[in-house]
Design a protein around this motif. Sequence first.
Motif, PDB file in Angstrom:
ATOM      1  N   HIS A  70     -39.389  30.917  22.569  1.00 36.50           N
ATOM      2  CA  HIS A  70     -38.949  32.244  22.983  1.00 36.50           C
ATOM      3  C   HIS A  70     -37.829  32.792  22.097  1.00 36.50           C
ATOM      4  N   ILE A  71     -37.707  32.210  20.909  1.00 37.86           N
ATOM      5  CA  ILE A  71     -36.717  32.669  19.927  1.00 37.86           C
ATOM      6  C   ILE A  71     -37.455  33.048  18.661  1.00 37.86           C
ATOM      7  N   SER A  72     -37.207  34.249  18.165  1.00 37.45           N
ATOM      8  CA  SER A  72     -37.786  34.627  16.880  1.00 37.45           C
ATOM      9  C   SER A  72     -36.700  34.550  15.811  1.00 37.45           C
ATOM     10  N   HIS A  73     -37.076  34.073  14.658  1.00 35.89           N
ATOM     11  CA  HIS A  73     -36.163  33.866  13.522  1.00 35.89           C
ATOM     12  C   HIS A  73     -34.989  32.975  13.916  1.00 35.89           C
ATOM     13  N   PRO A  74     -35.256  31.759  14.420  1.00 32.88           N
ATOM     14  CA  PRO A  74     -34.152  30.884  14.847  1.00 32.88           C
ATOM     15  C   PRO A  74     -33.220  30.540  13.688  1.00 32.88           C
ATOM     16  N   THR A  75     -31.954  30.383  13.996  1.00 31.67           N
ATOM     17  CA  THR A  75     -30.950  30.045  12.990  1.00 31.67           C
ATOM     18  C   THR A  75     -31.139  28.593  12.568  1.00 31.67           C
ATOM     19  N   PRO A  76     -30.561  28.194  11.445  1.00 31.72           N
ATOM     20  CA  PRO A  76     -30.650  26.789  11.044  1.00 31.72           C
ATOM     21  C   PRO A  76     -30.118  25.824  12.112  1.00 31.72           C
ATOM     22  N   ALA A  77     -29.047  26.176  12.798  1.00 29.31           N
ATOM     23  CA  ALA A  77     -28.509  25.294  13.850  1.00 29.31           C
ATOM     24  C   ALA A  77     -29.510  25.133  14.990  1.00 29.31           C
ATOM     25  N   MET A  78     -30.207  26.191  15.352  1.00 24.46           N
ATOM     26  CA  MET A  78     -31.215  26.107  16.404  1.00 24.46           C
ATOM     27  C   MET A  78     -32.382  25.234  15.953  1.00 24.46           C
ATOM     28  N   GLN A  79     -32.776  25.386  14.700  1.00 23.76           N
ATOM     29  CA  GLN A  79     -33.860  24.563  14.160  1.00 23.76           C
ATOM     30  C   GLN A  79     -33.450  23.092  14.123  1.00 23.76           C
ATOM     31  N   ARG A  80     -32.209  22.830  13.727  1.00 22.45           N
ATOM     32  CA  ARG A  80     -31.735  21.445  13.679  1.00 22.45           C
ATOM     33  C   ARG A  80     -31.689  20.826  15.078  1.00 22.45           C
ATOM     34  N   ALA A  81     -31.387  21.633  16.080  1.00 22.80           N
ATOM     35  CA  ALA A  81     -31.414  21.136  17.461  1.00 22.80           C
ATOM     36  C   ALA A  81     -32.836  20.709  17.825  1.00 22.80           C
ATOM     37  N   LEU A  82     -33.827  21.518  17.440  1.00 17.82           N
ATOM     38  CA  LEU A  82     -35.224  21.162  17.710  1.00 17.82           C
ATOM     39  C   LEU A  82     -35.627  19.934  16.904  1.00 17.82           C
ATOM     40  N   ILE A  83     -35.200  19.854  15.655  1.00 19.89           N
ATOM     41  CA  ILE A  83     -35.537  18.691  14.822  1.00 19.89           C
ATOM     42  C   ILE A  83     -34.951  17.418  15.424  1.00 19.89           C
ATOM     43  N   ALA A  84     -33.762  17.492  15.962  1.00 17.99           N
ATOM     44  CA  ALA A  84     -33.159  16.327  16.609  1.00 17.99           C
ATOM     45  C   ALA A  84     -33.972  15.902  17.826  1.00 17.99           C
ATOM     46  N   VAL A  85     -34.464  16.875  18.594  1.00 11.91           N
ATOM     47  CA  VAL A  85     -35.302  16.558  19.754  1.00 11.91           C
ATOM     48  C   VAL A  85     -36.622  15.955  19.281  1.00 11.91           C
ATOM     49  N   ILE A  86     -37.180  16.502  18.206  1.00  7.06           N
ATOM     50  CA  ILE A  86     -38.432  15.972  17.654  1.00  7.06           C
ATOM     51  C   ILE A  86     -38.246  14.507  17.277  1.00  7.06           C
ATOM     52  N   GLU A  87     -37.135  14.199  16.645  1.00  4.61           N
ATOM     53  CA  GLU A  87     -36.846  12.816  16.255  1.00  4.61           C
ATOM     54  C   GLU A  87     -36.763  11.908  17.489  1.00  4.61           C
ATOM     55  N   ALA A  88     -36.107  12.374  18.535  1.00  3.13           N
ATOM     56  CA  ALA A  88     -35.984  11.576  19.755  1.00  3.13           C
ATOM     57  C   ALA A  88     -37.346  11.381  20.431  1.00  3.13           C
ATOM     58  N   VAL A  89     -38.153  12.433  20.472  1.00  4.48           N
ATOM     59  CA  VAL A  89     -39.467  12.350  21.106  1.00  4.48           C
ATOM     60  C   VAL A  89     -40.375  11.424  20.305  1.00  4.48           C
ATOM     61  N   MET A  90     -40.227  11.431  18.990  1.00  6.45           N
ATOM     62  CA  MET A  90     -41.060  10.610  18.125  1.00  6.45           C
ATOM     63  C   MET A  90     -40.916   9.122  18.462  1.00  6.45           C
ATOM     64  N   ARG A  91     -39.769   8.728  18.928  1.00  2.00           N
ATOM     65  CA  ARG A  91     -39.532   7.317  19.265  1.00  2.00           C
ATOM     66  C   ARG A  91     -40.281   6.876  20.512  1.00  2.00           C
ATOM     67  N   ARG A  92     -40.628   7.824  21.379  1.00  2.00           N
ATOM     68  CA  ARG A  92     -41.268   7.434  22.635  1.00  2.00           C
ATOM     69  C   ARG A  92     -42.568   8.170  22.937  1.00  2.00           C
ATOM     70  N   GLY A  93     -42.992   9.086  22.056  1.00  2.00           N
ATOM     71  CA  GLY A  93     -44.212   9.826  22.336  1.00  2.00           C
ATOM     72  C   GLY A  93     -44.675  10.655  21.157  1.00  2.00           C
ATOM     73  N   ASP A  94     -45.448  11.672  21.474  1.00  2.00           N
ATOM     74  CA  ASP A  94     -46.056  12.530  20.459  1.00  2.00           C
ATOM     75  C   ASP A  94     -45.304  13.867  20.375  1.00  2.00           C
ATOM     76  N   PRO A  95     -44.629  14.133  19.259  1.00  2.00           N
ATOM     77  CA  PRO A  95     -43.868  15.377  19.118  1.00  2.00           C
ATOM     78  C   PRO A  95     -44.667  16.545  18.555  1.00  2.00           C
ATOM     79  N   THR A  96     -45.997  16.432  18.495  1.00  2.00           N
ATOM     80  CA  THR A  96     -46.820  17.460  17.851  1.00  2.00           C
ATOM     81  C   THR A  96     -46.561  18.853  18.417  1.00  2.00           C
ATOM     82  N   ALA A  97     -46.434  18.985  19.723  1.00  2.00           N
ATOM     83  CA  ALA A  97     -46.211  20.311  20.330  1.00  2.00           C
ATOM     84  C   ALA A  97     -44.895  20.919  19.838  1.00  2.00           C
TER      85      ALA A  97
END
Length: 162
Positions: A70-97
């Motif tokens: 629900h964010i268009s043109h997210p800032t680098p900090a917002m993207q890094r927050a998502l990347i950190a979550v992706i990394e955490a999800v990768m350890r226990r599941g599928d982060p494809t979504a």
Amino acid sequence: MPLLDTLAAGLAHLSRICGFDTIDGFPPGHPYASTRWNRAYFDIASDTKAEKIERILADAITNTPLVFAHISHPTPAMQRALIAVIEAVMRRGDPTALVTLLIAAYDAPHTIEAVPGLRRAIEDSRAGNPSMRAFAVLEFLGQMQAPFGVIDMIDQQRLPAP
């Protein structure tokens, strides 16, 4: 009638100044002025400082990563927050979504890269299906893990404390 219009405009201005109104973007002239979010998912008062807005949105992504959609043109900090979550999800599941949300953010040319080369990695994966694209982006992020931490530290030092 003009008096009522003037009064309504004055009340609207006062409401924004006092923080009674919510906003859906950074103020004009801000480096991330093209970033927009859906007010239904983010209740941010109009008198909130830009640095705090970015922190609020990044925290929301960390706590509920699907709001990134629900964010268009997210800032680098917002993207890094998502990347950190992706990394955490990768350890226990599928982060494809979640990776698909990141890829979708780069469909817009105004989205600023959070990690150098990320846009290129996403563009190079265009020929693949969504799973293949997500895998290509994950592979790129895995290679960039060391520089990502450095970029994150630099950005945290630049932002003032809440």
